[in-house]
Design a protein around this motif. Structure first.
Motif, mmCIF file in Angstrom:
data_model
loop_
_atom_site.group_PDB
_atom_site.id
_atom_site.type_symbol
_atom_site.label_atom_id
_atom_site.label_comp_id
_atom_site.label_asym_id
_atom_site.label_seq_id
_atom_site.Cartn_x
_atom_site.Cartn_y
_atom_site.Cartn_z
ATOM 1 N N VAL A 1 -19.230 9.400 29.429
ATOM 2 C CA VAL A 1 -18.617 10.584 28.414
ATOM 3 C C VAL A 1 -17.826 9.860 27.347
ATOM 4 N N ASP A 2 -17.015 9.088 27.733
ATOM 5 C CA ASP A 2 -16.088 8.199 26.890
ATOM 6 C C ASP A 2 -17.088 7.597 25.785
ATOM 7 N N SER B 1 -22.924 16.929 34.521
ATOM 8 C CA SER B 1 -21.591 16.664 33.974
ATOM 9 C C SER B 1 -21.461 16.283 32.634
ATOM 10 N N LEU C 1 -22.767 18.312 29.681
ATOM 11 C CA LEU C 1 -21.850 19.563 29.577
ATOM 12 C C LEU C 1 -20.790 18.728 28.910
ATOM 13 N N THR C 2 -19.977 17.981 29.172
ATOM 14 C CA THR C 2 -18.659 17.621 28.841
ATOM 15 C C THR C 2 -18.872 17.062 27.370
ATOM 16 N N ALA D 1 -19.210 19.675 25.088
ATOM 17 C CA ALA D 1 -18.190 20.648 24.687
ATOM 18 C C ALA D 1 -17.186 19.797 23.946
ATOM 19 N N ARG D 2 -17.132 18.704 23.865
ATOM 20 C CA ARG D 2 -15.946 17.829 23.398
ATOM 21 C C ARG D 2 -16.221 16.895 22.162
ATOM 22 N N GLY E 1 -10.492 19.966 26.367
ATOM 23 C CA GLY E 1 -10.741 20.521 27.332
ATOM 24 C C GLY E 1 -11.924 21.166 26.816
ATOM 25 N N LEU E 2 -12.674 21.923 27.656
ATOM 26 C CA LEU E 2 -13.957 22.579 27.321
ATOM 27 C C LEU E 2 -13.846 23.791 26.398
ATOM 28 N N HIS F 1 -22.927 28.156 27.158
ATOM 29 C CA HIS F 1 -23.076 27.807 28.554
ATOM 30 C C HIS F 1 -24.498 28.302 29.154
#
Length: 291
Positions: free
Chosen positions: A92-93, A122, A125-126, A129-130, A266-267, A274
């Protein structure tokens, strides 16, 4: 210099589907393609023993995955300039950081090690969202992923959250030479005209007219800027997520906007995003609008 299209790779089947989609997209848009492999993923999976005692097995695996991925892109889209990086970060990062210098991020629907019961991994999705750039999660059936429908689907939101998504959708439709279906959902509150059928009908008509006017205003500039794009407008009564999901079976890409509040962590994905990320029959693009 145009920013590259960035795709996350990890050797999984889902990652390879995303890689092929990204290679095709880079060729369509005339963009360079950057492959990112986050090496720390290996901490949570079985590590293949290395035959080279001078290098860690994680490094060998990373190099093999990235090298194979680069060769795959070169065979599929030889005109695309491709580069690759093994990044010592969590997935993610690494992708969020890469997104700061990307035209868009592309991920698969699930990575290696994801639970089979997950509808969407995950990481995808993350990141969706970000990220501060558009994110495309490659999912859906074969026809949608391969672009067989020649149709782009746009969920038209409010100007505060949908202007960037509109521009993104028109660029996609123009590059693909397909039809752009734009859907604006509307709903009539149950209490309006509840005791009088005629009032209820008038209220519904008013809400539909308002939806048509909002759709026209949202698309006005993009239509003028892209006169060659064939646009079909739809105003639909009911939940937006249902109206869009039903249409993804005949689309090659569904696009929705998302609001990104500066300094908010946060999401930040709503019900529509979704639903599409978990259930759409074609790839899903989440396009952020900074507010």
């Amino acid at each position: 210099m145009e920013l590259p299209l960035v795709v996350g790779v990890d050797g999984s089947d889902s990652s390879l589907v995303a890689l092929d989609w990204a290679a095709d997209e880079a060729a369509r848009q005339g963009l360079p393609l950057r492959l990112v492999y986050a090496s720390l993923w290996e901490r949570y999976e079985d590590v293949v023993p290395s035959r080279d005692l001078d290098r860690p097995s994680e490094q060998v695996m990373a190099e093999n995955i990235v090298g194979t991925a680069v060769e795959r892109v070169q065979r599929r889209s030889p005109e695309v300039k491709v580069s690759a990086d093994v990044v010592p970060e969590e997935a993610v990062d690494a992708l969020l950081r890469a997104g700061h210098d990307a035209s868009a991020l592309v991920t698969g629907s699930r990575g290696r090690g994801e639970l089979k019961g997950l509808l969407l991994g995950s990481v995808g999705l993350t990141v969706a969202a970000r990220a501060h750039c558009p994110v495309i999660v490659v999912r859906g059936d074969k026809a949608g992923v391969e672009g067989a429908h020649e149709r782009i689907l746009l969920g038209a939101g409010e100007p505060a959250s949908g202007a960037e998504a509109v521009r993104f959708a028109f660029r996609e439709a123009e590059a693909r030479g397909g039809v752009l279906d734009v859907v604006r959902a509307w709903r009539c509150p149950a209490y309006e005209g509840a005791d009088e059928p005629r009032l209820a009908e008038d209220s519904a008509h008013l809400h539909e007219e308002r939806a048509v006017a909002q759709l026209d205003a949202l698309l006005h500039d993009a239509v003028a800027d892209h006169p060659g794009v064939q646009v079909r407008r739809h105003t639909v009564e009911g939940p937006a997520r249902k109206a869009l999901l039903n249409r993804t079976a005949a689309a090659d890409l569904v696009i929705v906007g998302a609001r990104r509040r500066t300094g908010h962590f946060g999401l930040q994905l709503g019900r529509v995003s979704h639903t599409l990320l978990h259930h759409a029959h074609c790839p899903v693009a989440i396009v952020p609008q900074q507010v």
